[in-house]
Design a protein around this motif. Structure first.
Motif, PDB file in Angstrom:
ATOM      1  N   LEU A 162       0.869  -1.178   0.000  1.00  8.93           N
ATOM      2  CA  LEU A 162       0.000   0.000   0.000  1.00  8.93           C
ATOM      3  C   LEU A 162       0.905   1.226   0.000  1.00  8.93           C
ATOM      4  N   ARG A 163       0.777   2.073  -1.011  1.00 14.55           N
ATOM      5  CA  ARG A 163       1.782   3.117  -1.230  1.00 14.55           C
ATOM      6  C   ARG A 163       1.261   4.529  -0.979  1.00 14.55           C
ATOM      7  N   GLY A 164       0.259   4.636  -0.126  1.00 14.11           N
ATOM      8  CA  GLY A 164      -0.191   5.951   0.285  1.00 14.11           C
ATOM      9  C   GLY A 164       0.543   6.400   1.527  1.00 14.11           C
ATOM     10  N   VAL A 165      -0.106   7.220   2.340  1.00 17.49           N
ATOM     11  CA  VAL A 165       0.537   7.711   3.556  1.00 17.49           C
ATOM     12  C   VAL A 165       0.671   6.571   4.560  1.00 17.49           C
ATOM     13  N   SER A 166       1.551   6.747   5.530  1.00 14.16           N
ATOM     14  CA  SER A 166       1.726   5.754   6.593  1.00 14.16           C
ATOM     15  C   SER A 166       2.013   6.481   7.896  1.00 14.16           C
ATOM     16  N   PHE A 167       1.719   5.823   9.006  1.00 15.19           N
ATOM     17  CA  PHE A 167       2.088   6.355  10.308  1.00 15.19           C
ATOM     18  C   PHE A 167       2.233   5.195  11.280  1.00 15.19           C
TER      19      PHE A 167
END
Length: 564
Positions: free
Chosen positions: A142-147
């Motif tokens: 999954l290549r969107g934002v991460s936290f």
């Protein structure tokens, strides 16, 4: 009385079996009392409650707000009451204006079990579990934002964060990491490989080592912008080699900003460039670095589908940054071999040290360390926080120390300096509101603020003076310059650290510069918290630091340090 107590102790000391029997009876009695209070707390079902037509809420309606949570942009609200409960907490007013009871007020095992069941049912409606997927640090599924949150991560929290940003998928990994995306780019694996509990929700699965538990977010509004809001970057000249600079191109006769942003987001690119009736997607690279803005009038051609939007021209592109995360600089690890030198990242508190650490970790790919241990920073992904500062496994070490002995323990240093007026307010907010919170109005108006300025303002000056005097190989970086010209200033910082970094990686950092601990601007107060006496004192400290910098043939403090 004392004699009686002594006899009591001696009696049980000689007869331990009797003592343990007495203890078991005591604990059993306490448990029975607890259970009794739980059942007594159950609400009685009146005749009106048994008859919904009589106007009283039925059991399901009474508890609807327990699970109907407001999921932000991209999700339908299932009720006005639910969104108010989410925003304002357990005390709120219902649609009819009457005050609702506090959540959990009824208490008891019955209500707790029913509440859990309702919440689980609503979570199932909100998102559908897809399966366990392989994940690779070099090529994310999954290549969107991460936290990350290594203490309080839950399934709902990850889903909620991805939903608010308009993503279609939410994935959890390693018990504490959350990734968002619009499509899954990895293979499905056995469910047994997702075997780690969520750090903040025991009993719930949050992926595994290099394994993602993936959910598809079900309730996305078709009428809402599916990919959230893009960030306007400016007007730029067409790059020389367009196909290499922006590898995806699509003709769009009915061009609009939304259409181009949606296309590039779907293709997993962080840049959307509008060129009249053509949409281009790509990454910031040396071929298209976004460093030389042009006059926006050159890009002022109207969109064919939206007359109030500009869509650029074949020669001058309007560029937006999508919500896709640029993963070229997101990998981080400890140094492969123990470092032979200790480099400090030194600053006065409130001068942006945590933000600078975030930038350095992205630019170098290595974790930063700390002279202290801050659990909240560790839980948010600064894994070097737990290492001893002399471990040699981190690229540099955060410190606020200013004593000669502490300074001379380091072989080199990056000295970060910030406007004292801003730094003092930032540190005051951190002290009373946390890393990204704000101090309460009562703290600013009370005795805390004058006392804080009196104690901390001199330290702002002595901190810089001491590092200039006792530090070895000190690189001075002004926080304001780092914000204004991140590419150049971060390049200087990385150069001192002795790490060779590609320009493309620094460009990636530019587009991902905001971390988890960036406060959303200093909260505007209704008044200037600095009195005239405070300003005179701080101005004297600024002049002292400015003279010390110029005495070392360095650039003095920026002009905006002076008030006020």
């Amino acid at each position: 009385m004392a004699k009686l107590w002594f006899k009591f102790q001696r009696y049980f000391r000689r007869k331990p079996v009797r003592f343990f029997t007495f203890l078991v009876l005591y604990l059993t009695a306490g448990s029975l009392v607890f259970l009794h209070s739980g059942f007594v707390g159950q609400p009685a079902v009146s005749q009106n409650q048994a008859n919904p037509a009589a106007g009283a809420p039925v059991e399901g309606a009474e508890l609807t707000f327990l699970g109907d949570l407001n999921l932000g942009r991209g999700f339908r609200d299932t009720g006005e009451v639910s969104s108010i409960a989410r925003r304002y907490g357990p005390w709120f007013k219902g649609k009819d204006g009457n005050e609702r009871a506090k959540l959990g007020d009824y208490g008891g095992a019955w209500s707790r079990a029913l509440k859990g069941r309702v919440v689980r049912e609503k979570e199932e409606e909100r998102a559908k579990y897809i399966g366990c997927y392989l994940d690779d640090t070099q090529s994310r599924a999954l290549r969107g934002v991460s936290f990350f949150d290594y203490k309080k991560m839950t399934v709902f929290r990850c889903q909620d964060n991805c939903a608010e940003r308009g993503y279609l998928y939410a994935g959890l990994e390693f018990g504490a990491e959350c990734y968002c995306g619009h499509k899954i780019q990895a293979a499905n694996v056995s469910e047994a490989e997702c075997d780690m509990d969520c750090k903040g929700e025991r009993g719930s699965v949050c992926g595994g080592a290099n394994r993602l538990s993936v959910y598809r977010l079900q309730l996305a509004q078709e009428s809402a912008r599916r990919y959230g809001s893009a960030v306007f970057r400016g007007c730029f000249r067409r790059p020389d080699n367009l196909s290499l600079a922006l590898p995806v191109t699509a003709a769009m006769p009915n061009m609009s900003v939304d259409k181009c942003v949606d296309l590039c987001t779907e293709k997993e690119y962080p840049l959307a460039a509008l060129a009249g009736t053509a949409c281009h997607c790509g990454f910031p690279t040396t071929r298209f670095p976004l460093h030389e803005r042009e006059d926006e009038q050159l890009c002022a051609q109207k969109c064919s589908a939206e007359e109030f939007e500009s869509c650029g021209t074949p020669s001058y592109f309007i560029v937006y940054q999508t919500q896709v995360q640029d993963n070229r600089c997101m990998d981080r690890r400890f140094l492969p071999a123990k470092s032979k030198q200790l480099i400090a990242l030194a600053s006065f508190p409130g001068a942006g040290n945590t933000w600078a650490r975030h930038l350095i970790e992205l630019a170098t790919g290595f974790y930063t360390g700390s002279y202290y241990f801050d659990g909240s920073l560790y839980n948010k992904g600064f894994k070097g926080e737990r290492d001893h500062w002399r471990s040699g496994r981190t690229i540099c070490i955060k410190t606020h120390e200013s004593g000669q002995k502490e300074i001379e323990a380091f072989d080199a240093a990056i000295l970060l300096i910030r406007n004292p007026y801003k730094a003092l307010m930032a540190e005051f907010n951190r002290k009373y509101g946390g890393h990204i919170g704000f101090a309460a109005h009562a703290h600013w108006k009370g005795k805390e603020w004058p006392e804080f300025v009196r104690n901390y303002a001199p330290w702002w000056a002595t901190h810089t003076l001491d590092w200039l005097k006792f530090g070895k190989k000190v690189l001075v970086v002004h926080f304001e310059d780092l914000k204004r010209d991140l590419f150049v200033q971060l390049g200087r910082m990385v150069g001192l650290l002795g790490v060779a970094v590609r320009e493309d990686r620094l460009l990636c950092v530019e587009s991902q510069k905001d971390g988890n601990f960036k406060r959303s601007g200093l909260r505007k107060l209704e008044y200037d918290p600095y009195t005239a006496d405070m300003q005179r004192t701080i101005s004297a400290y600024i002049k002292t630091v400015d003279a010390a910098l110029r005495g070392r043939n360095l650039t003095g403090v920026p002009d905006d340090y002076y008030p006020r």
